[in-house]
Design an enzyme around this catalytic site. Structure first.
Site, PDB file in Angstrom:
ATOM      1  CG  ASP A  93      -1.870   1.186   1.227  1.00 59.25           C
ATOM      2  OD1 ASP A  93      -2.897   1.113   0.534  1.00 59.25           O
ATOM      3  OD2 ASP A  93      -1.572   2.192   1.919  1.00 59.25           O
ATOM      4  CD  GLU A 150      -5.022   0.520  -2.729  1.00 56.22           C
ATOM      5  OE1 GLU A 150      -6.203   0.518  -2.351  1.00 56.22           O
ATOM      6  OE2 GLU A 150      -4.192   1.350  -2.343  1.00 56.22           O
ATOM      7  CG  ASP A 166      -1.187   3.825   5.198  1.00 56.51           C
ATOM      8  OD1 ASP A 166      -2.263   4.071   4.614  1.00 56.51           O
ATOM      9  OD2 ASP A 166      -0.385   4.718   5.549  1.00 56.51           O
TER      10      ASP A 166
END
Length: 483
Positions: A216, A308, A390
């Site tokens: 992340d 992501e 996170d």
């Protein structure tokens, strides 16, 4: 495994060689502008003839939008257009025409809907001071000398390198690399040469081929891994802000160029501009080095990496965070992981853009309705989990591996279709919604891998279909009328 890879080295040319490099870059720009002017004049002529009532064969014939066709016309007109054409290599002029053909093809494909992404506008004329000096060589004598401190290019001869080229020379000596082209470019007050090569890489295997890790990325921390490891954000641009401000102020006090009256910048302004450019180049080099170290470590250690699909172009529209987001290099991280995972025998998984990784509990799967960015600790209302947001998002990304195909796009192949290492991306059209599951069914082990969630029910919601309008082009590929 055959891949396309580029090797870039800094040059230390003599003053005469620097002038020759600038001349070749100017010749490339000259050919580009000449070919673009020819095409625009032909298109304007056809539009005028149509207004007179002419059509079909009565119109002016099309100028071919291809490298061979435009080069043939250039060879006929170069004596009048550029009487000094013999001073530079023919590859300089071919480089400019090739760049124009690529720009025209990109504009045509974007207008017809064959090219994805933002619209591409029609090519514009290149200015002497606005564009970057560059030139590409595809034929002729292109080699790395035996001393590994010199390279030879057509018409330029042997150019001294600022650093050793042993990394490329070893592959060339072993026969595991073949030079396809060489590009010289001036950036940050220094000349560089980049070799686009076809490299035969040995098959590799990550240290933990069966392990999975979620990554992340963010501004506060550059990357947070599902194992709990935190990679701090070095903030190179913020650290060099004072140096950049002083260099910009020093440059503003000098007599700079004035395009309206044709005035060029003074020598003191040129020196100040060179210092300012070198300061920015240093920041870019530091950022690139840090991202290379981060992505190389992940690709060499883990068999599967999950990231992501961030809308970076939309994120930088936030005027308060645009500079900090650009300093992180989110898009560069994903690009580097794409080809490095393939080179090391791993795979890169890209989670769907709308997957709520930060709002989902990594233990029970409960999804929060809202989670403001200022809230840095995720607290689950169902099971009571309290975890850094996170870290929680990274664990959720790693958990998606057990549900490949639901909100995940896979990039298993190396990005080697062109010199920059880009290829076609496969995207998922569905978004995954995590459901409640019994506490303790999902947890991260020491390798960061979330085991399959037995008994967990996942619902997949179909994303909203985007309305696609088919564009019909009238006339030739060079028609500039908007659709």
């Amino acid at each position: 495994m055959i891949v396309n890879q580029a090797y870039r080295f800094a040059l230390d040319p003599s003053p005469a060689q620097a002038r020759a490099l600038t001349s070749h870059a100017g010749a490339s720009r000259k050919a580009f502008n000449w070919a673009l002017g020819l095409i625009k004049a032909q298109l304007d002529q056809r539009e005028a003839e149509k207004s007179y009532g002419l059509n079909g064969d009565q119109l002016t014939p099309f100028v071919p939008w291809s490298l061979p066709g435009l080069r043939k016309r250039w060879n006929v007109a170069k004596v009048e257009v550029a009487p000094w054409w013999a001073e530079n290599s023919k590859e300089a002029y071919a480089s400019g025409i090739r760049n124009l053909v690529r720009g025209l093809d990109a504009w045509r494909d974007s207008k017809s809907g064959e090219r994805k992404g933002p619209p591409v506008r029609f090519p514009r004329f290149r200015g002497k001071r606005r564009e970057t000096l560059s030139c590409t060589f595809t034929t002729g004598t292109i080699r790395v000398e035996r001393d590994r401190r010199h390279v030879t290019l057509p018409r330029l001869g042997a150019l001294r390198l600022h650093e050793s080229a042993r990394t490329l020379a070893r592959r060339l000596d072993n026969g595991t690399a073949r030079i396809l082209s060489a590009t010289v470019k001036r950036a940050g007050g220094r000349w560089y040469v980049s070799f686009a090569c076809e490299v035969d890489k040995a098959d590799r295997r990550p240290a933990r081929p069966k392990s999975t890790i979620g990554v992340d990325v963010g501004i506060k921390h550059l990357a947070v891994l599902s194992t709990g490891e935190v990679v701090e954000n070095p903030r190179y641009l913020a650290g060099a802000a004072r140096r950049l401000r002083r260099a910009a102020r020093r440059m503003s006090r000098r007599q700079g160029p004035e395009r309206r009256c044709g005035r060029v910048g003074s020598r003191r302004w040129q020196r100040a501009a060179s210092h300012h450019a070198r300061a920015h180049t240093r920041v870019a080099n530091l950022r690139r080095d840090g991202l290379h170290k981060l992505t190389t470590g992940l690709a060499a250690k883990y068999g599967t990496v999950v990231v992501e699909d961030l809308n970076v172009a939309g994120m930088v529209r936030n005027r308060r965070l645009a500079k900090a987001i650009s300093d992180c290099g989110f898009g560069t991280i994903r690009t580097m992981l794409g080809y490095k995972m393939a080179w090391n025998g791993g795979r890169l998984l890209v989670a769907d853009r709308w997957y709520p990784s930060s709002k989902t509990c990594s233990v029970c799967g409960a999804v929060k309705a809202k989670l403001p960015l200022r809230v840095r600790i995720f607290t689950c209302d169902e099971c009571g989990l309290s975890l850094d947001r996170d870290h929680n998002a990274a664990r959720n990304l790693a958990a998606l591996v057990s549900n490949i195909g639901a909100g995940v796009a896979v990039h298993p192949q190396p990005r080697g279709s062109n010199g920059r290492g880009a290829d076609r991306r496969t995207r998922s059209t569905t978004g995954q919604v995590a459901m409640n599951r019994p506490p303790g069914t999902a947890f991260a082990d020491q390798t960061g891998t979330v085991p399959p969630q037995g008994g967990t029910t996942n619902r997949v919601l179909t994303a909203a279909h985007r309305k696609i309008t088919e564009v019909q082009l009238v006339g030739c590929p060079g028609d500039r009328r908007s659709t």
